[in-house]
Design a protein around this motif. Structure first.
Motif, PDB file in Angstrom:
ATOM      1  N   ALA A 187      -5.693  -0.639  -7.776  1.00 23.06           N
ATOM      2  CA  ALA A 187      -5.395  -0.501  -9.198  1.00 23.06           C
ATOM      3  C   ALA A 187      -5.657   0.922  -9.668  1.00 23.06           C
ATOM      4  CB  ALA A 187      -6.229  -1.501  -9.998  1.00 23.06           C
ATOM      5  N   ASP A 188      -6.751   1.505  -9.205  1.00 17.89           N
ATOM      6  CA  ASP A 188      -7.117   2.861  -9.600  1.00 17.89           C
ATOM      7  C   ASP A 188      -6.089   3.868  -9.107  1.00 17.89           C
ATOM      8  OD1 ASP A 188      -8.752   4.660 -10.876  1.00 17.89           O
ATOM      9  OD2 ASP A 188     -10.116   4.909  -9.190  1.00 17.89           O
ATOM     10  N   LEU A 189      -5.659   3.734  -7.852  1.00 15.74           N
ATOM     11  CA  LEU A 189      -4.685   4.670  -7.284  1.00 15.74           C
ATOM     12  C   LEU A 189      -3.342   4.567  -7.996  1.00 15.74           C
ATOM     13  CD1 LEU A 189      -5.527   4.186  -3.513  1.00 15.74           C
ATOM     14  CD2 LEU A 189      -5.822   6.307  -4.820  1.00 15.74           C
ATOM     15  N   CYS A 190      -2.915   3.344  -8.282  1.00 16.40           N
ATOM     16  CA  CYS A 190      -1.633   3.153  -8.956  1.00 16.40           C
ATOM     17  C   CYS A 190      -1.673   3.745 -10.359  1.00 16.40           C
ATOM     18  CB  CYS A 190      -1.298   1.666  -9.002  1.00 16.40           C
ATOM     19  SG  CYS A 190       0.314   1.293  -9.741  1.00 16.40           S
ATOM     20  N   ALA A 191      -2.740   3.467 -11.101  1.00 18.86           N
ATOM     21  CA  ALA A 191      -2.856   3.987 -12.463  1.00 18.86           C
ATOM     22  C   ALA A 191      -2.919   5.512 -12.471  1.00 18.86           C
ATOM     23  CB  ALA A 191      -4.087   3.396 -13.140  1.00 18.86           C
ATOM     24  N   ALA A 192      -3.673   6.085 -11.542  1.00 24.10           N
ATOM     25  CA  ALA A 192      -3.791   7.545 -11.483  1.00 24.10           C
ATOM     26  C   ALA A 192      -2.439   8.196 -11.205  1.00 24.10           C
ATOM     27  CB  ALA A 192      -4.800   7.944 -10.408  1.00 24.10           C
ATOM     28  N   GLU A 193      -1.655   7.599 -10.307  1.00 24.32           N
ATOM     29  CA  GLU A 193      -0.341   8.169  -9.992  1.00 24.32           C
ATOM     30  C   GLU A 193       0.614   8.009 -11.163  1.00 24.32           C
ATOM     31  OE1 GLU A 193       2.252  10.274  -7.377  1.00 24.32           O
ATOM     32  OE2 GLU A 193       0.071  10.004  -7.530  1.00 24.32           O
ATOM     33  N   LEU A 194       0.511   6.910 -11.891  1.00 24.37           N
ATOM     34  CA  LEU A 194       1.348   6.727 -13.074  1.00 24.37           C
ATOM     35  C   LEU A 194       1.069   7.814 -14.116  1.00 24.37           C
ATOM     36  CD1 LEU A 194       1.181   2.848 -13.438  1.00 24.37           C
ATOM     37  CD2 LEU A 194       3.277   4.186 -13.136  1.00 24.37           C
ATOM     38  N   GLU A 238      -1.214   3.991   0.266  1.00 23.86           N
ATOM     39  CA  GLU A 238       0.128   4.544   0.065  1.00 23.86           C
ATOM     40  C   GLU A 238       1.050   3.557  -0.634  1.00 23.86           C
ATOM     41  OE1 GLU A 238      -0.241   3.531   4.560  1.00 23.86           O
ATOM     42  OE2 GLU A 238      -1.523   4.212   2.894  1.00 23.86           O
ATOM     43  N   ALA A 239       0.775   2.260  -0.499  1.00 24.71           N
ATOM     44  CA  ALA A 239       1.588   1.260  -1.195  1.00 24.71           C
ATOM     45  C   ALA A 239       1.309   1.300  -2.693  1.00 24.71           C
ATOM     46  CB  ALA A 239       1.300  -0.126  -0.640  1.00 24.71           C
ATOM     47  N   ALA A 240       0.051   1.474  -3.081  1.00 29.71           N
ATOM     48  CA  ALA A 240      -0.289   1.550  -4.496  1.00 29.71           C
ATOM     49  C   ALA A 240       0.357   2.771  -5.146  1.00 29.71           C
ATOM     50  CB  ALA A 240      -1.808   1.598  -4.662  1.00 29.71           C
ATOM     51  N   TRP A 264       7.025 -10.270  -9.164  1.00 34.51           N
ATOM     52  CA  TRP A 264       6.031 -10.533  -8.133  1.00 34.51           C
ATOM     53  C   TRP A 264       6.302  -9.560  -6.997  1.00 34.51           C
ATOM     54  CZ3 TRP A 264       2.897 -14.601  -9.710  1.00 34.51           C
ATOM     55  CH2 TRP A 264       3.417 -15.356 -10.773  1.00 34.51           C
ATOM     56  N   LEU A 265       5.269  -9.074  -6.355  1.00 31.43           N
ATOM     57  CA  LEU A 265       5.413  -8.016  -5.355  1.00 31.43           C
ATOM     58  C   LEU A 265       4.794  -8.433  -4.029  1.00 31.43           C
ATOM     59  CD1 LEU A 265       5.934  -4.984  -4.530  1.00 31.43           C
ATOM     60  CD2 LEU A 265       3.595  -4.554  -5.343  1.00 31.43           C
ATOM     61  N   VAL A 266       5.545  -8.184  -2.942  1.00 30.77           N
ATOM     62  CA  VAL A 266       5.004  -8.330  -1.594  1.00 30.77           C
ATOM     63  C   VAL A 266       5.190  -7.000  -0.879  1.00 30.77           C
ATOM     64  CG1 VAL A 266       5.082  -9.588   0.593  1.00 30.77           C
ATOM     65  CG2 VAL A 266       5.611 -10.776  -1.538  1.00 30.77           C
ATOM     66  N   VAL A 267       4.120  -6.522  -0.235  1.00 31.36           N
ATOM     67  CA  VAL A 267       4.170  -5.277   0.536  1.00 31.36           C
ATOM     68  C   VAL A 267       4.175  -5.637   2.017  1.00 31.36           C
ATOM     69  CG1 VAL A 267       3.050  -3.082   1.020  1.00 31.36           C
ATOM     70  CG2 VAL A 267       2.865  -4.091  -1.271  1.00 31.36           C
ATOM     71  N   PHE A 268       5.192  -5.144   2.740  1.00 29.29           N
ATOM     72  CA  PHE A 268       5.323  -5.365   4.179  1.00 29.29           C
ATOM     73  C   PHE A 268       5.111  -4.037   4.907  1.00 29.29           C
ATOM     74  CE2 PHE A 268       8.122  -8.358   2.029  1.00 29.29           C
ATOM     75  CZ  PHE A 268       7.884  -9.570   2.670  1.00 29.29           C
ATOM     76  N   ASP A 269       4.500  -4.101   6.093  1.00 30.53           N
ATOM     77  CA  ASP A 269       4.464  -2.895   6.913  1.00 30.53           C
ATOM     78  C   ASP A 269       5.735  -2.834   7.759  1.00 30.53           C
ATOM     79  OD1 ASP A 269       4.127  -4.578   9.124  1.00 30.53           O
ATOM     80  OD2 ASP A 269       2.006  -4.092   9.394  1.00 30.53           O
TER      81      ASP A 269
END
Length: 303
Positions: free
Chosen positions: A120-127, A94-96, A61-66
């Motif tokens: 989702a798109d940004l994460c997949a593209a970077e992967l 930038e988190a994705a 499970w993921l939590v993103v904090f600033d």
């Protein structure tokens, strides 16, 4: 629990859904319709763990904090079906991208990403940039919430709660649901991976009274609607399935309307997903009073 810091953000991974909910609960509860998939599954896994049902080691499970410690995003990797895609809620771009880097660093094989756009798109593209391959959309989805229910033309029969005696039929129709949905949307059958609960989990859901049949005037089941228990005051419908021979008769409209009415009468909000490639279901739900909330997608990485 592990934490990664990058560009003024912290990505914190949890293996305990209770700790995840404690950290992100206020964020998730502030927009409980958008977060419905994550919160529903987190509460389900908590319940399963309390009953001693083991969970896969791969789950996180993921939590993103600033940089001020405010939660600005969340996600999870809990899908029980291949390719075990992470599911992302809205988060800073930038988190994705940072998540993709961390998954690549951890050598997690990620061949799919689901969830809110554009995360989702940004994460997949970077992967794919890091590991090769190309991103392919298997399904564009749209999350809707019911406003004021508009009742459809009435049809014979009525709604009945599925019981343990119905487990074989519920299993059969749940298994057929996504394949039929692929065909209705013009995709090859089996394109969209999805969760088909095992017998034990299906019985748990039946015992909780969250599956309903619409039966015709002879008492024959002609349609199945399911719903998740409310999470943060929001219940999500699904699956919604009518066998091919029974379609076009108003069973689904009446079943969804009645289930939605009952959930609203209990004091919960109601939401559901539609496949943007299926104009029939989108039209039915819009007519009932469901309104779009957020665009999402299911993506695969082809290598």
């Amino acid at each position: 629990m592990s934490t990664v810091s990058t560009a003024g953000l912290r990505l914190r991974f949890y293996t305990d859904p209770g700790e995840f909910l404690a950290a992100a609960g206020a964020y998730l509860g502030a927009d409980p319709v958008v977060s419905t998939v994550v919160t529903t599954i987190a509460h389900r896994v908590l319940s399963q763990r309390a009953e001693g049902i083991p969970q896969p080691d791969r789950n996180w499970w993921l939590v993103v904090f600033d940089d001020s410690g405010t939660v600005v995003g969340a996600g999870m990797r809990t899908a029980p079906y291949a390719p075990y895609p992470p599911f992302l809620l809205p988060m800073p771009d930038e988190a994705a991208v940072a998540l993709a880097h961390e998954l690549h660093r951890r050598e997690e094989e990620v061949l799919g990403v689901n969830g809110a756009l554009p995360a989702a798109d940004l994460c997949a593209a970077e992967l794919t940039r890091l590991g090769g391959g190309r991103v392919q959309v298997t399904q564009h989805t749209r999350l809707h919430e019911l406003g004021e229910l508009a009742w459809p033309p009435t049809v014979p029969g009525g709604l009945v709660v599925a019981t343990e005696a119905d487990v074989a039929l519920v299993t059969e129709w749940c298994a057929a649901f996504m394949g039929d949905a692929d065909e209705q949307a013009g995709r090859p059958r089996g394109t969209s991976a999805h969760d088909v609960p095992d017998d034990a989990e299906l019985l748990r859901r039946i015992h909780s009274g969250r599956y309903w049949f619409w039966v015709d005037e002879t008492g024959e089941p002609v349609h199945l609607t399911g719903a998740n228990p409310p999470s943060f005051g929001v219940a999500r419908l699904g699956p919604v399935y009518t066998p091919p021979a029974q379609r076009g008769r108003g069973w689904a409209s009446n079943a969804v309307a009645e289930v939605s009415r009952r959930i609203q009468a209990e004091g919960a909000r109601v939401c559901l997903f539609t496949d943007q490639a299926n104009p029939t279901s989108n039209r039915i739900y819009a007519t009932l009073g469901y309104r779009p909330v957020v665009e999402m997608a299911n993506l695969v990485i082809v290598r």
